[in-house]
Enzyme design. Structure first.
Site, PDB file in Angstrom:
ATOM      1  N   LYS A 469       0.836  -1.197   0.000  1.00 42.52           N
ATOM      2  CA  LYS A 469       0.000   0.000   0.000  1.00 42.52           C
ATOM      3  C   LYS A 469       0.878   1.258   0.000  1.00 42.52           C
ATOM      4  O   LYS A 469       2.054   1.188   0.380  1.00 42.52           O
ATOM      5  CB  LYS A 469      -0.898  -0.017   1.239  1.00 42.52           C
ATOM      6  CG  LYS A 469      -0.105  -0.065   2.526  1.00 42.52           C
ATOM      7  CD  LYS A 469      -1.000  -0.370   3.715  1.00 42.52           C
ATOM      8  CE  LYS A 469      -0.180  -0.313   4.984  1.00 42.52           C
ATOM      9  NZ  LYS A 469      -0.899  -0.854   6.137  1.00 42.52           N
ATOM     10  N   ARG A 567     -10.829   0.650  14.118  1.00 43.33           N
ATOM     11  CA  ARG A 567     -10.688   1.421  12.879  1.00 43.33           C
ATOM     12  C   ARG A 567     -11.754   0.897  11.923  1.00 43.33           C
ATOM     13  O   ARG A 567     -12.828   1.457  11.833  1.00 43.33           O
ATOM     14  CB  ARG A 567      -9.260   1.238  12.334  1.00 43.33           C
ATOM     15  CG  ARG A 567      -8.940   2.095  11.143  1.00 43.33           C
ATOM     16  CD  ARG A 567      -7.440   2.095  10.823  1.00 43.33           C
ATOM     17  NE  ARG A 567      -6.948   0.778  10.412  1.00 43.33           N
ATOM     18  CZ  ARG A 567      -5.689   0.556  10.022  1.00 43.33           C
ATOM     19  NH1 ARG A 567      -4.811   1.535  10.002  1.00 43.33           N
ATOM     20  NH2 ARG A 567      -5.306  -0.655   9.658  1.00 43.33           N
ATOM     21  N   HIS A 596      -6.405  -6.715  12.881  1.00 45.24           N
ATOM     22  CA  HIS A 596      -5.149  -5.964  12.902  1.00 45.24           C
ATOM     23  C   HIS A 596      -4.794  -5.640  14.350  1.00 45.24           C
ATOM     24  O   HIS A 596      -5.646  -5.224  15.125  1.00 45.24           O
ATOM     25  CB  HIS A 596      -5.318  -4.680  12.079  1.00 45.24           C
ATOM     26  CG  HIS A 596      -4.023  -4.012  11.727  1.00 45.24           C
ATOM     27  ND1 HIS A 596      -2.896  -4.710  11.380  1.00 45.24           N
ATOM     28  CD2 HIS A 596      -3.698  -2.702  11.654  1.00 45.24           C
ATOM     29  CE1 HIS A 596      -1.913  -3.852  11.115  1.00 45.24           C
ATOM     30  NE2 HIS A 596      -2.378  -2.624  11.277  1.00 45.24           N
ATOM     31  N   ARG A 654       0.896 -10.789   7.531  1.00 38.67           N
ATOM     32  CA  ARG A 654       0.895  -9.615   6.650  1.00 38.67           C
ATOM     33  C   ARG A 654       2.147  -8.796   6.914  1.00 38.67           C
ATOM     34  O   ARG A 654       2.277  -8.136   7.948  1.00 38.67           O
ATOM     35  CB  ARG A 654      -0.366  -8.771   6.901  1.00 38.67           C
ATOM     36  CG  ARG A 654      -1.650  -9.531   6.598  1.00 38.67           C
ATOM     37  CD  ARG A 654      -2.852  -8.608   6.622  1.00 38.67           C
ATOM     38  NE  ARG A 654      -2.954  -7.850   7.848  1.00 38.67           N
ATOM     39  CZ  ARG A 654      -3.547  -8.268   8.958  1.00 38.67           C
ATOM     40  NH1 ARG A 654      -4.111  -9.469   8.998  1.00 38.67           N
ATOM     41  NH2 ARG A 654      -3.585  -7.499  10.021  1.00 38.67           N
ATOM     42  N   TYR A 691      15.750  31.805   4.617  1.00 33.89           N
ATOM     43  CA  TYR A 691      14.603  32.637   4.952  1.00 33.89           C
ATOM     44  C   TYR A 691      14.627  33.052   6.416  1.00 33.89           C
ATOM     45  O   TYR A 691      14.973  32.261   7.284  1.00 33.89           O
ATOM     46  CB  TYR A 691      13.306  31.880   4.678  1.00 33.89           C
ATOM     47  CG  TYR A 691      12.981  31.774   3.203  1.00 33.89           C
ATOM     48  CD1 TYR A 691      12.779  32.922   2.434  1.00 33.89           C
ATOM     49  CD2 TYR A 691      12.875  30.536   2.600  1.00 33.89           C
ATOM     50  CE1 TYR A 691      12.477  32.825   1.089  1.00 33.89           C
ATOM     51  CE2 TYR A 691      12.574  30.424   1.254  1.00 33.89           C
ATOM     52  CZ  TYR A 691      12.383  31.575   0.505  1.00 33.89           C
ATOM     53  OH  TYR A 691      12.091  31.474  -0.812  1.00 33.89           O
ATOM     54  N   CYS A 739      14.084  25.224   2.886  1.00 33.53           N
ATOM     55  CA  CYS A 739      13.241  25.905   1.891  1.00 33.53           C
ATOM     56  C   CYS A 739      12.342  24.876   1.202  1.00 33.53           C
ATOM     57  O   CYS A 739      12.397  23.691   1.498  1.00 33.53           O
ATOM     58  CB  CYS A 739      14.105  26.591   0.833  1.00 33.53           C
ATOM     59  SG  CYS A 739      15.420  27.608   1.498  1.00 33.53           S
ATOM     60  N   ASP A 741      12.402  23.810  -2.002  1.00 32.04           N
ATOM     61  CA  ASP A 741      13.088  22.889  -2.904  1.00 32.04           C
ATOM     62  C   ASP A 741      14.559  22.678  -2.580  1.00 32.04           C
ATOM     63  O   ASP A 741      15.254  21.943  -3.269  1.00 32.04           O
ATOM     64  CB  ASP A 741      13.013  23.401  -4.341  1.00 32.04           C
ATOM     65  CG  ASP A 741      11.611  23.781  -4.715  1.00 32.04           C
ATOM     66  OD1 ASP A 741      10.742  22.890  -4.681  1.00 32.04           O
ATOM     67  OD2 ASP A 741      11.374  24.971  -4.998  1.00 32.04           O
TER      68      ASP A 741
HETATM   69  C1  LIG Z   1      -0.235  -1.717   6.895  1.00 30.06           C
HETATM   70  C2  LIG Z   1      -0.874  -2.912   7.408  1.00 30.06           C
HETATM   71  C3  LIG Z   1      -0.107  -4.035   7.789  1.00 30.06           C
HETATM   72  C4  LIG Z   1       1.401  -4.043   7.824  1.00 30.06           C
HETATM   73  O1  LIG Z   1       1.869  -3.473   9.001  1.00 30.06           O
HETATM   74  P1  LIG Z   1       3.429  -3.290   9.284  1.00 30.06           P
HETATM   75  O2  LIG Z   1       3.518  -2.784  10.666  1.00 30.06           O
HETATM   76  O3  LIG Z   1       3.911  -2.308   8.283  1.00 30.06           O
HETATM   77  O4  LIG Z   1       4.025  -4.638   9.100  1.00 30.06           O
HETATM   78  C5  LIG Z   1      -0.777  -5.182   8.150  1.00 30.06           C
HETATM   79  N1  LIG Z   1      -2.119  -5.232   8.149  1.00 30.06           N
HETATM   80  C6  LIG Z   1      -2.887  -4.176   7.819  1.00 30.06           C
HETATM   81  C7  LIG Z   1      -4.361  -4.301   7.850  1.00 30.06           C
HETATM   82  C8  LIG Z   1      -2.288  -2.987   7.442  1.00 30.06           C
HETATM   83  O5  LIG Z   1      -3.032  -1.936   7.098  1.00 30.06           O
END
Ligand SMILES: *Cc1c(COP(=O)(O)O)cnc(C)c1O
Length: 797
Positions: A469, A567, A596, A654, A691, A739, A741
């Site tokens: 992602k 979430r 998660h 994951r 600046y 700055c 850039d």
């Molecule tokens: C981003 C995400 C992960 C990965 O998490 P990390 O801490 O980067 O390993 C796993 N599961 C879900 C649902 C996520 O959104």
């Protein structure tokens, strides 16, 4: 070797003109230095752009006296009274006959390696693991695997070796018989066979059959027994002598998982292990293996293309290596090749380009550009094999640049491979995306190693979903996804449907989960075979309705449980209703159930995490039971969870941030943000910088201006000395405000710094994590904040 010229004439069927002499070495390239010219036999090979006979006089002046030739140069401009010539009809044939004869004098064991890729790695690894005290091992030099290279390799055998390892490469039918006649291996190793060319299945079989000729007289053959195509052909050819067959199966490679992250390395190592088993020799520990370097770089190109620039070498072998590399990285994306005339001693021009055309076709190149008079004169071979609409020929690089149709290269993986003289860097410069000098370099090898680090923690059979992602946490999308696909991960996950669409359009075939699947994108997801995360009743009903309207059933979905993150996801009290709905819903099919962890990296929250895991076990168990489908995958661990909660790996994990190696010092940092010094200034006490004059010189000092600012992701919080960058190995603080850039760095501590010097914003030093600490944030944010205008460069080390 040590032969008299009369002996060589007898072996090669040639005639000796001049005195008989002893020779102990062979040379074929007059540009190389010759250590002992008086004892060297120069073989005058004839190639398309090259005729070795033209160098005889020069070599005579350098002290060479013995020549293997097609004809005696006549009359020489300067007399060569001491020269001896062995004349033969074909100098390459004669050299091969001599090599075959020399090999026959050797009484030890010869192992020969062939296959579509991995040959060099397997060969080098055999040598790396050769134990002290086992005697001598000789292996053919790096890319000496051609008709000429194998002959030269064999002539390097001294005779006192315990084991000789020879690599054999072919590019067309008929070649292997010649190699086999020279090498006569007792042990054969087939690394693998390219399966990338699905539509030419016949030619895969033919290619395999040709390779297997190498083992005609081998006593033992090492191969992968669990690849049906290989097993079938080996069985057909050699099945009558089962004692010769030493096939290994996946379990041998799986046993190596702890040492190797990527699939290809495991396969290569399994061949090496199988050889040592066969020899009955205990190799050195596998931990000591070093990667065999690939020197090619992937760069982001114009119009969504990717450019691989390879100008190191130009012969058939290196072309083959580069094309293999292209295959590995391109996945299913269309491939283009821009190739200059190539130099290959020992082959006539027409024959050389016939082989090049066959190689190009074998690698499924959709668009071929040939530059140079040699290629142009062999146009008929390319047209015949590739079709005229896929072939573009130019006499010179300038001509190509003037007439380039950039659109033609949109979205392609382009290999740019030219001899130095053709100046192909001008082509790569035109094709590469042009931006300022700041780049984010992503090391695909480090990513693969990090993947391996986590895989080694998993029980066999546990799947991996790689989180790509937000452009793979800022590192890039297609390139990373293609690499992960190649490494054999099971799933990819993106945040939004658009990211998934981009991956599909680039030819990524892995299942892709869309985490934030909003109703507006259901249709697109169904069109592109993307699998939604379903986290609410409305998302379930909406997606099922979309699927039903298409007359489809059992579209895969992934159910998200809320176990405490709060979430997205179904709450525990929603479970009874969810089960009822799912039982009667045939439009969709639950492929996985997941949740998660909110604080998997934080030991202080481990009780909470264990509570989440327990709740997930109950919730997911209940759904699996209701649906009566044990194939549903369950998963909850992210990167930190994988490392810290092995009991919670379930069926899949994951992997996100761990891939990129930014949170954990045990991992390899995959991303380096670097730029260059564009100007250096010497200031006096009281001068101010930037600046609002926030940088004030308290004494004489030097500052460097670098072209990266907050619009690029160089956060303003790093200004006024809070952040540091690395120049010539020294950490230097920022000076004044950042700055938009650009920004200024205090380089007083590095008097040797010059304009054009490299500046590392983050990478090995400082690390992403250190930058994040200055900013009071997490590494994730720093990496994903590198703006899209910064060019990504992909390397594999
Ligand atoms: C981003 C995400 C992960 C990965 O998490 P990390 O801490 O980067 O390993 C796993 N599961 C879900 C649902 C996520 O959104």
């Amino acid at each position: 070797m040590d032969y008299t010229l009369s002996h060589i004439a007898a072996v090669t069927g040639g005639a000796l003109h001049g005195d008989d002499r002893r020779v102990a070495a062979v040379a074929t390239d007059s540009r190389n230095s010759i250590a002992a010219p008086g004892e060297t036999l120069f073989v005058a090979l004839v190639g398309p752009n090259h005729d070795g006979h033209r160098y005889i006089e020069e070599l005579y002046r350098r002290g060479v006296r013995s020549f293997l030739v097609g004809y005696v140069p006549d009359p020489p401009a300067a007399p060569m009274p001491d020269a001896s010539f062995v004349t033969v009809p074909d100098t390459l044939d004669a050299l091969q006959a001599l090599a075959a004869y020399h090999r026959q004098q050797y009484n030890g064991t010869v192992a020969a390696i062939t296959g579509s890729n991995g040959k060099t790695v397997v060969k080098e690894w055999i040598a790396q693991l050769w134990p002290e005290g086992a005697g001598r091992l000789f292996r053919s030099p790096r890319s000496y695997n051609s008709q000429l290279g194998v002959a030269l390799s064999l002539l390097m055998i001294r005779g006192d070796e315990q084991l000789v390892v020879i690599e054999a490469g072919i590019s067309r039918p008929g070649e292997m018989e010649r190699l086999e006649a020279m090498i006569r291996p007792q042990i054969g190793i087939l690394t693998n066979i390219g399966a990338a060319h699905g539509e030419n299945f016949n030619s895969d079989e033919q290619k395999l059959d040709e390779k297997l000729k190498l083992f005609r007289n081998a006593e033992s053959i090492i191969y992968r027994a669990d690849i049906p195509l290989i097993a079938k052909h080996i069985g057909k050819r050699y099945g009558k002598c089962p004692e010769r067959l030493h096939g290994w199966r996946t379990d041998l490679a799986t046993g190596l998982a702890e040492h190797f992250g990527d699939y290809a390395s495991r396969e290569n190592a399994a061949h090496v292990v199988a050889l040592y088993r066969l020899l009955g020799i205990a190799p050195k520990p596998l931990d000591g293996l070093q990667p065999v370097a690939m020197r090619l770089e992937l760069r982001e190109g114009i119009l969504g293309s990717t450019v691989i620039n390879d100008s190191y070498n130009s012969d058939l072998t290196s072309l083959g290596i580069a094309l293999d590399y292209l295959d590995h990285n391109a996945g299913d994306r269309p491939k283009a090749l821009i190739l200059s005339d190539i130099l290959q001693a020992g082959l006539k021009s027409d024959e050389l380009y016939r082989q090049v055309a066959a190689l190009v076709r074998e690698h499924g190149i959709a668009d071929f550009t040939g530059i140079g008079p040699g290629i142009a004169s062999a146009a008929h071979h390319f047209v015949a094999l590739l079709g005229s609409e896929h072939v573009h020929l130019h006499a010179a690089t300038d001509d190509f640049l003037r007439h380039i149709d950039k659109e033609r290269f949109a979205g392609r993986f382009i290999l740019v491979k030219g001899s130095r003289a053709f100046g192909f860097e001008r082509i790569s410069r035109m094709l590469e995306k042009r931006t300022h000098t700041t780049t984010l370099e992503v090391n695909l090898g480090a990513l693969a190693a990090n993947l391996g680090h986590f895989r080694a923690m998993l029980r066999p059979g546990t799947r991996v979903m790689a989180m790509v992602k937000a452009h793979s946490y800022g590192t890039g999308s297609v390139e990373i996804a293609a690499m992960l696909q190649h490494e054999g991960v099971d799933y990819l996950a993106v945040a939004f449907a658009d990211e998934g669409v981009a991956l599909r359009e680039a030819g990524i075939r892995l299942p892709i989960v869309v985490l934030n699947s909003d109703p507006g994108s259901f249709a697109v997801m169904a069109d592109y075979d993307l699998e939604p995360e379903i986290y609410s009743f409305s998302s379930l009903k909406g997606y099922a309705a979309e699927i039903r309207s298409r007359g489809i059933t059992e579209a895969p979905i992934h159910l998200k449980m809320d176990t405490g993150m709060h979430r997205l996801g179904f709450m525990p009290q929603e479970l009874p209703e969810l089960c009822v709905l799912l039982k009667d819903e045939h439009a969709v099919k639950v492929r996985s159930i997941f949740s998660h962890l909110a604080a998997s990296e934080d030991p202080a929250e481990d009780d909470f995490t264990r509570g989440q895991i327990a709740l997930f076990t109950r919730m997911s168990g209940r759904i699996v039971e209701t649906l009566g489908d044990p194939s549903i995958l369950r998963h909850i661990c992210n990167s930190a969870g994988i490392a810290r909660f092995p009991e919670a790996h379930f069926d899949m994990v994951r992997l996100g941030v761990g891939l990129y190696g930014i949170e954990d010092p045990a991992l390899q940092a995959a991303a380096t943000l670097r730029t260059q010094i564009v100007q250096i200034k010497t200031l006096d006490r009281g001068d101010t910088v930037g600046y609002n004059r926030r940088g004030v010189a308290t004494g004489p000092m030097r500052t460097a201006t670098i072209p990266i600012g907050y619009a690029d992701g160089m956060d303003r919080g790093l200004g006024r000395g809070a952040g540091q960058v690395c120049i010539r190995g020294v950490l230097c603080p920022t000076f004044g405000n950042i700055c938009m850039d650009t920004c200024m760095i205090d380089i007083t501590a590095v008097p040797e710094a010059r304009e054009g010097d490299e500046v590392v914003i983050f990478g090995e030093r400082p690390t992403v994590r250190e930058v994040a600490e200055v900013l009071g944030t997490i590494s994730y944010e720093v990496l994903t904040s590198v703006s899209a205008r910064i060019k990504r460069i992909y390397v594999r080390e």
